[in-house]
Design an enzyme around this catalytic site. Structure first.
Site: not given
Length: 755
Positions: A95, A160, A642, A644
């Protein structure tokens, strides 16, 4: 269809017994959060009471979800672990890599061509290791999880930060880095600091222009971007039971913006209804049989102050629609105060683009309420003043709203339908005609840091509900209040927008022709994963070097970051997403968005080897080449945003040994620990000011590294003076082993080799 039914049956068979065992030990009524956490202890039934906010606990999540940008690094790490198949149900969702520019069909085709190498890698790796694969265009990870995988009382982790979206169906769903996902996928315990609890009591009922989004916008304003750090937020009360499952998901999704570990709601009829309409009636039936275990005990909700660490009460009947921003999702404005704020702050009044959808707000309820406002523009002869985009959350939602005529309504007011992907929400937006000029956009997204959506530091992004986005796009001004103001139509008449109307679920049910799903392969042992050594997109990982057992000395200050430094500042997304599977290439964005406290500039730090100011990655590589260790110094809530893990892997790859800050965001601190970086906080936050640009810094007692024992750093200044700085840490004994091994993954590999 119902995915992983056997796993859910097992969870529900064990959950009552485990909750009852815990209740006997803690000897009091239990919150929903406690029930789920105690029911998912890695070692089985609880044998003692766990201390909130004080001890790390091992858990066994039921499943793992990964989006394509983070899955690359997660799977590259999993490949190093030496396992043949994932230990729990897992899925990959494509996505993040689809850039929004022209429209859904064209943008998807371009993404398939551009990212073919990465998609093939993810698909083949998923097949090899027994992972479910959702193709590009299938939808955004969190919406797809809600529609297919989430179930009341379950526990999951996802790579995520908005994984808490699944709290809309009563899960404890937590955003993590890829290394954490690897722990669970290899069958090892997953460690979490046992969270404190915030209870949010909702009374009254939403009506008019007020929506579930306004609940979390209000909460964000109350708690700020770091007020939820270390907490799980549990919503309850009569108002909570009136909110749809997708509305609950919106609230939980954006709970990431207050730093919360996750957010959740107790099981109720709204959740059961959503399960049934998404073809999971069997899950609803099983949940009904143990429903008292899938919500907090009555005594907890009757006297919440006795059981939660903090309690907030919101009367939904009095709640006003909110618009939050710019530049921070906790900057909350009731709509009645927004016009004044625009005037006083000098923000650009003109709304140039309105964007609805995303993982936060793309349910059927959201779309139909926004469409009812759009239809009024058509009926009342209003010319829409701003550009308008729609991002469906999944192919199931997109297909259904197209079938039911809502996409046509949006197109009639000039709306552009984008791909079922993250798009502008994460910076994957090729916004035409934009430069660095100040401008305003309004979105139904969840995060609005500077440069996040379109790369322009002067884009003032405001977050609100889809229906309010639509109204503001029609009006074209941020000062418009649809509750009180009128608009002049094409006939010169003053007209007023009526309250939005929507439907929770489609009367004809959801429909989809192609979900875009490939189920896990039973035996993937013969599948070979190939990565071209010359690839710019993918790179096989090499283990980080273990600690040499000595103090870290001679460190240079790579950067002293000033103010807000999110993971978007540390490792920007947007065009850099294409390198998420190539550690060396993506390291060229290291800290390019952080503000250097010594000169007030971004991507400009002093290279002590040349005496010149150069880009951060260039300086980091220069120090690494010379074998000079480096330290990053940061401010409050360093690494918010985030999940990440690239924001932790990049500094490790570039030779950073220590990150010393005033305070950390939860996920980023864990990610740093996992990658073998020493994550420290100033014992005295004022010592941040003692760090100077030309300092040489030593950690002098690292050889005595132990849980609960502060470490000592000496900052040796260029004038010959020095400062002694005490630094705290939150490492436990096991996490110290991560550091010693060089990374958590190194420790996993060592254990697997011994076995």
């Amino acid at each position: 269809m119902t995915f992983d039914l056997d796993m859910i049956k097992k969870v529900y068979a064990e959950l009552p017994e485990r909750v009852n065992a815990a209740r006997k030990i803690i000897k009091r009524p239990m919150t929903l959060t406690e029930k789920i956490l105690y029911a998912h202890l890695y070692d089985g039934k609880a044998n003692r009471a766990l201390q909130r906010g004080k001890e790390y606990v091992n858990f066994a999540p039921d499943r793992v979800a990964m989006q394509d940008a983070t899955a690359q690094m997660a799977l590259l790490q999993f490949m190093m672990a030496g396992k043949e198949k994932v230990a729990v149900p897992s899925s990959v969702h494509c996505d993040h890599l689809i850039q929004a520019k022209v429209g859904a069909e064209t943008d998807l085709k371009f993404a398939l061509d551009t990212n073919r190498e990465v998609y093939d890698f993810l698909e083949n790796t998923s097949k090899k290791y027994g992972i479910g694969f959702w193709k590009p265009g299938a939808g955004i990870i969190h919406q797809v999880v809600l529609e297919n995988y989430a179930f009341p009382g379950g526990m999951m982790i996802g790579t995520d930060s908005h994984t808490p979206n699944a709290g809309g169906l009563g899960m404890v769903a937590i955003g993590v880095g890829g290394a954490d996902a690897v722990d669970v996928m290899v069958g090892m315990p997953w460690e979490l600091l046992f969270p404190r609890l915030i209870g949010v009591k909702l009374t009254g009922k939403l009506s008019g222009w007020t929506s579930p989004k306004d609940v979390i916008l209000k909460v964000a304003g109350l708690l700020t971007v770091k007020g939820g750090t270390g907490y799980i937020v549990e919503y309850f009360g009569p108002g909570a039971r009136e909110i749809s499952a997708t509305g609950k998901a919106t609230i939980c999704n954006m709970g990431a913006e207050i730093g919360a570990t996750t957010s959740t709601f107790g099981y109720d009829e709204m959740m059961a209804e959503y399960l049934r309409i998404t073809e999971r009636a069997e899950v609803a039936r099983m949940a009904d049989e143990i429903k008292e275990y899938l919500t907090g005990d009555p005594e907890v909700y009757e006297n919440p102050e006795q059981y939660f660490d903090k309690v907030i009460e919101i009367n939904l009947s009095e709640l006003e629609p909110h618009v939050n921003g710019p530049f921070s999702p906790d900057r909350a404005w009731p709509i009645s105060q927004l016009a004044k704020a625009v005037e006083e702050n000098g923000w650009p009044e003109k709304v140039e683009v309105g964007l609805i959808g995303s993982c936060t707000n793309s349910s059927y309820e959201d779309i139909t309420r926004a469409a009812s406002v759009a239809q009024q523009a058509i009926d009342k002869k209003l010319k829409v003043k701003a550009e308008f985009t729609i991002t469906p959350g999944s192919e199931q939602v997109r297909y259904t709203i197209e079938r039911d005529g809502y996409i046509d309504i949006f197109k009639k007011i000039g709306g552009k339908v984008l791909a079922n992907a993250c798009g502008p929400c994460i910076g994957q937006w090729n916004r035409e005609g934009i430069d660095d000029r100040p401008n305003t956009i309004v979105t139904s997204f969840n995060r609005n840091f500077a440069k996040r959506n379109d790369g322009n530091p002067n884009t003032h992004a405001f977050v609100t509900s889809p229906e309010l986005v639509t109204a503001l796009a029609i009006a074209g001004t941020l000062k418009f209040n649809p509750l009180t103001d009128t608009l002049r139509n094409e006939k010169g008449e003053e007209v007023k927008l009526e309250e939005p109307r929507g439907m929770l679920y489609p009367p004809k049910g959801f429909e989809v022709k192609d979900r875009g799903f490939e189920p896990p392969v039973e035996d993937g042992s013969k599948i070979e994963i190939k990565v071209d050594p010359k690839s710019e997109r993918l790179q096989l990982l090499k283990p980080f070097e273990p600690w040499d057992g000595k103090n870290i000395t001679g460190m240079r200050v790579l950067i002293k970051a000033k103010g807000k430094c999110t993971t978007d500042h540390i490792s920007p997304a947007g065009p850099w997403l294409r390198f998420r599977g190539h550690l060396d290439n993506i390291s060229n964005n290291l800290l390019i968005g952080a503000v250097n406290a010594f000169n007030g500039k971004t991507n400009s730090v002093k290279n002590q080897l040349t005496g010149k100011y150069e880009p951060v990655p260039q300086v980091a590589r220069a120090y690494k080449e010379k074998g000079i260790p480096t330290i990053i110094v940061g401010d409050e809530n360093y690494g918010e945003g985030s999940s990440r893990e690239h924001a932790a892997m990049e500094p490790r790859h570039m030779g950073v040994r220590v990150v010393l800050v005033r305070s950390f965001a939860r996920i980023h601190e864990t990610n740093l620990k996992k990658q073998g970086i020493l994550a420290l906080t100033f014992a005295d936050p004022a010592d941040y000011d003692k760090i100077q640009e030309d300092d040489v810094i030593d950690v002098i007692d690292l050889v005595e590294f132990a849980p609960g024992k502060p470490l000592t750093l000496i900052a040796r200044h260029a004038d010959g003076t020095e400062d002694v700085i005490k630094a705290n840490h939150s490492y436990n004994a096991y996490q110290i082993e991560w550091f010693k091994a060089g990374s958590a993954l190194n420790l996993i590999r060592l254990k697997n080799q011994k076995n």
